[in-house]
Motif scaffolding. Structure first.
Motif, PDB file in Angstrom:
ATOM      1  N   ARG A 138       0.837  -1.195   0.000  1.00  0.00           N
ATOM      2  CA  ARG A 138       0.000   0.000   0.000  1.00  0.00           C
ATOM      3  C   ARG A 138       0.874   1.249   0.000  1.00  0.00           C
ATOM      4  O   ARG A 138       1.957   1.263   0.586  1.00  0.00           O
ATOM      5  CB  ARG A 138      -0.902   0.014   1.225  1.00  0.00           C
ATOM      6  N   THR A 139       0.381   2.310  -0.635  1.00  0.00           N
ATOM      7  CA  THR A 139       1.153   3.542  -0.721  1.00  0.00           C
ATOM      8  C   THR A 139       0.370   4.707  -0.138  1.00  0.00           C
ATOM      9  O   THR A 139      -0.874   4.671  -0.046  1.00  0.00           O
ATOM     10  CB  THR A 139       1.512   3.879  -2.179  1.00  0.00           C
ATOM     11  N   LEU A 140       1.106   5.742   0.213  1.00  0.00           N
ATOM     12  CA  LEU A 140       0.479   6.951   0.740  1.00  0.00           C
ATOM     13  C   LEU A 140      -0.431   7.580  -0.308  1.00  0.00           C
ATOM     14  O   LEU A 140      -1.531   8.047   0.008  1.00  0.00           O
ATOM     15  CB  LEU A 140       1.562   7.935   1.185  1.00  0.00           C
ATOM     16  N   GLY A 141       0.006   7.588  -1.546  1.00  0.00           N
ATOM     17  CA  GLY A 141      -0.812   8.153  -2.608  1.00  0.00           C
ATOM     18  C   GLY A 141      -2.123   7.413  -2.786  1.00  0.00           C
ATOM     19  O   GLY A 141      -3.175   8.018  -3.019  1.00  0.00           O
ATOM     20  N   GLU A 142      -2.071   6.097  -2.678  1.00  0.00           N
ATOM     21  CA  GLU A 142      -3.280   5.287  -2.802  1.00  0.00           C
ATOM     22  C   GLU A 142      -4.248   5.595  -1.665  1.00  0.00           C
ATOM     23  O   GLU A 142      -5.461   5.738  -1.876  1.00  0.00           O
ATOM     24  CB  GLU A 142      -2.886   3.810  -2.789  1.00  0.00           C
ATOM     25  N   LEU A 143      -3.721   5.702  -0.447  1.00  0.00           N
ATOM     26  CA  LEU A 143      -4.560   6.037   0.697  1.00  0.00           C
ATOM     27  C   LEU A 143      -5.159   7.421   0.540  1.00  0.00           C
ATOM     28  O   LEU A 143      -6.352   7.638   0.807  1.00  0.00           O
ATOM     29  CB  LEU A 143      -3.729   5.956   1.980  1.00  0.00           C
ATOM     30  N   ASP A 144      -4.370   8.368   0.099  1.00  0.00           N
ATOM     31  CA  ASP A 144      -4.838   9.741  -0.072  1.00  0.00           C
ATOM     32  C   ASP A 144      -5.985   9.803  -1.078  1.00  0.00           C
ATOM     33  O   ASP A 144      -7.008  10.469  -0.848  1.00  0.00           O
ATOM     34  CB  ASP A 144      -3.675  10.616  -0.526  1.00  0.00           C
ATOM     35  N   ALA A 145      -5.844   9.095  -2.182  1.00  0.00           N
ATOM     36  CA  ALA A 145      -6.890   9.095  -3.206  1.00  0.00           C
ATOM     37  C   ALA A 145      -8.165   8.426  -2.685  1.00  0.00           C
ATOM     38  O   ALA A 145      -9.278   8.898  -2.957  1.00  0.00           O
ATOM     39  CB  ALA A 145      -6.382   8.375  -4.457  1.00  0.00           C
ATOM     40  N   ALA A 146      -8.013   7.349  -1.925  1.00  0.00           N
ATOM     41  CA  ALA A 146      -9.183   6.664  -1.372  1.00  0.00           C
ATOM     42  C   ALA A 146      -9.910   7.547  -0.368  1.00  0.00           C
ATOM     43  O   ALA A 146     -11.154   7.574  -0.322  1.00  0.00           O
ATOM     44  CB  ALA A 146      -8.754   5.354  -0.713  1.00  0.00           C
ATOM     45  N   LEU A 147      -9.153   8.304   0.432  1.00  0.00           N
ATOM     46  CA  LEU A 147      -9.775   9.193   1.405  1.00  0.00           C
ATOM     47  C   LEU A 147     -10.512  10.331   0.706  1.00  0.00           C
ATOM     48  O   LEU A 147     -11.591  10.745   1.145  1.00  0.00           O
ATOM     49  CB  LEU A 147      -8.716   9.744   2.360  1.00  0.00           C
ATOM     50  N   ALA A 148      -9.955  10.831  -0.385  1.00  0.00           N
ATOM     51  CA  ALA A 148     -10.625  11.883  -1.152  1.00  0.00           C
ATOM     52  C   ALA A 148     -11.958  11.380  -1.694  1.00  0.00           C
ATOM     53  O   ALA A 148     -12.976  12.092  -1.634  1.00  0.00           O
ATOM     54  CB  ALA A 148      -9.729  12.353  -2.295  1.00  0.00           C
ATOM     55  N   PHE A 153     -11.090   1.766   6.043  1.00  0.00           N
ATOM     56  CA  PHE A 153      -9.680   1.951   5.708  1.00  0.00           C
ATOM     57  C   PHE A 153      -8.757   0.944   6.407  1.00  0.00           C
ATOM     58  O   PHE A 153      -7.537   1.108   6.383  1.00  0.00           O
ATOM     59  CB  PHE A 153      -9.260   3.393   6.018  1.00  0.00           C
ATOM     60  N   ASP A 154      -9.334  -0.094   6.991  1.00  0.00           N
ATOM     61  CA  ASP A 154      -8.493  -1.044   7.713  1.00  0.00           C
ATOM     62  C   ASP A 154      -7.609  -1.849   6.784  1.00  0.00           C
ATOM     63  O   ASP A 154      -6.567  -2.349   7.209  1.00  0.00           O
ATOM     64  CB  ASP A 154      -9.346  -1.979   8.568  1.00  0.00           C
ATOM     65  N   GLY A 155      -7.991  -1.960   5.530  1.00  0.00           N
ATOM     66  CA  GLY A 155      -7.149  -2.686   4.586  1.00  0.00           C
ATOM     67  C   GLY A 155      -5.823  -2.007   4.301  1.00  0.00           C
ATOM     68  O   GLY A 155      -4.908  -2.626   3.738  1.00  0.00           O
ATOM     69  N   PHE A 156      -5.699  -0.742   4.667  1.00  0.00           N
ATOM     70  CA  PHE A 156      -4.435  -0.022   4.482  1.00  0.00           C
ATOM     71  C   PHE A 156      -3.478  -0.218   5.662  1.00  0.00           C
ATOM     72  O   PHE A 156      -2.327   0.191   5.587  1.00  0.00           O
ATOM     73  CB  PHE A 156      -4.702   1.481   4.313  1.00  0.00           C
TER      74      PHE A 156
END
Length: 255
Positions: A79-89, A134-137
């Motif tokens: 998992r990446t920070l960018g992926e998390l950021d996009a999912a949160l958006a 978001f637990d999968g991150f």
């Protein structure tokens, strides 16, 4: 990254949030830093030195002014920070704002925080959804991280939550709070309570809108948490709305 990420409520990060902006400025002046990295004039209450405030806010200052939705965690492998950021958006765009009703000062155990002064079911429901969505991150906590939560002092339900979600105070045990101090010894709690009530007098009793979700980062263990991005809670995707999820836009709106 070797550090952690967290999903927080960051009151006052929207340019339209006047009451939240006032609260944030007051809190950052108390803590002595801004998670956005912009300069803050660190102040102190009458009769206190800045060193005295710093002494009781060391940990609170490192984490910055925030309310926890998804507690700090290391990213799972792959998992990446960018992926998390996009999912949160995407998540934020599909959820409406919530409120922190009738802001109140409370002592939680031995530390002080700002909390809802009235029932806040939409806020609690949003927190529960974020914990699960978001637990999968999240990478599983290692033995040292688990030990820091002192599982022996937790209830059975809290131990189960720690094992399942990586944090004990979620779902039925969740209590939204905006931390203001570290642990205060009993003999000083009355004094600190009185000081904080005067310091935040203009905000106590107000209903504060929470219309953004914030992604925070801790780049390495022990470093200060910083605001990475802010995503508006819009209720539905609207391509005509401006992009408010950058710290520089946040600063301009609260100038």
């Amino acid at each position: 990254m070797s550090g952690r990420v967290a999903i927080y409520a960051a009151s006052g990060t929207s340019p339209t949030d006047v009451d939240g902006g006032q609260l944030r400025r007051r809190a950052e002046s108390w803590l002595g830093r801004s998670v956005s990295g912009f300069p803050v004039t660190a102040s102190s209450p009458e009769g206190w030195t800045r060193a005295a405030v710093d002494e009781i806010t060391a940990d609170a200052r490192r984490y910055g002014f925030h309310g926890t939705f998804k507690a700090p965690f290391r990213l799972a492998e792959g998992r990446t920070l960018g992926e998390l950021d996009a999912a949160l958006a995407r998540f934020a765009a599909g959820h409406p704002p919530v409120v922190l009703p009738e802001l109140a000062l409370s002592r939680i155990g031995s530390f002080f925080a700002l909390v809802p002064g009235a029932p806040a079911e939409p806020l609690n429901a949003l927190a529960a959804e974020l914990v699960q969505e978001f637990d999968g991150f999240r990478a599983p906590p290692d033995a040292a991280e688990t030990a820091r939560r002192k599982p022996g002092a937790l209830s059975g339900r809290q131990r189960e939550a720690l094992e399942r979600w990586g944090y004990p105070y979620v779902l039925d045990d969740f209590r939204f709070h905006l931390t203001l101090t570290d642990r205060i010894e009993p003999r000083r709690q009355g004094e600190v309570d009185a000081v904080l009530r005067r310091w935040f007098a203009d905000s106590l009793g107000r209903t504060i809108q929470l219309d953004t979700l914030a992604l925070f980062t801790e780049l390495a263990p022990g470093e200060p948490f910083m605001l990475h991005s802010v995503h508006p809670l819009r209720g539905a995707i609207d391509p005509l709305l401006p992009d408010l999820h950058r710290p520089d836009v946040m600063a301009e709106g609260n100038a």
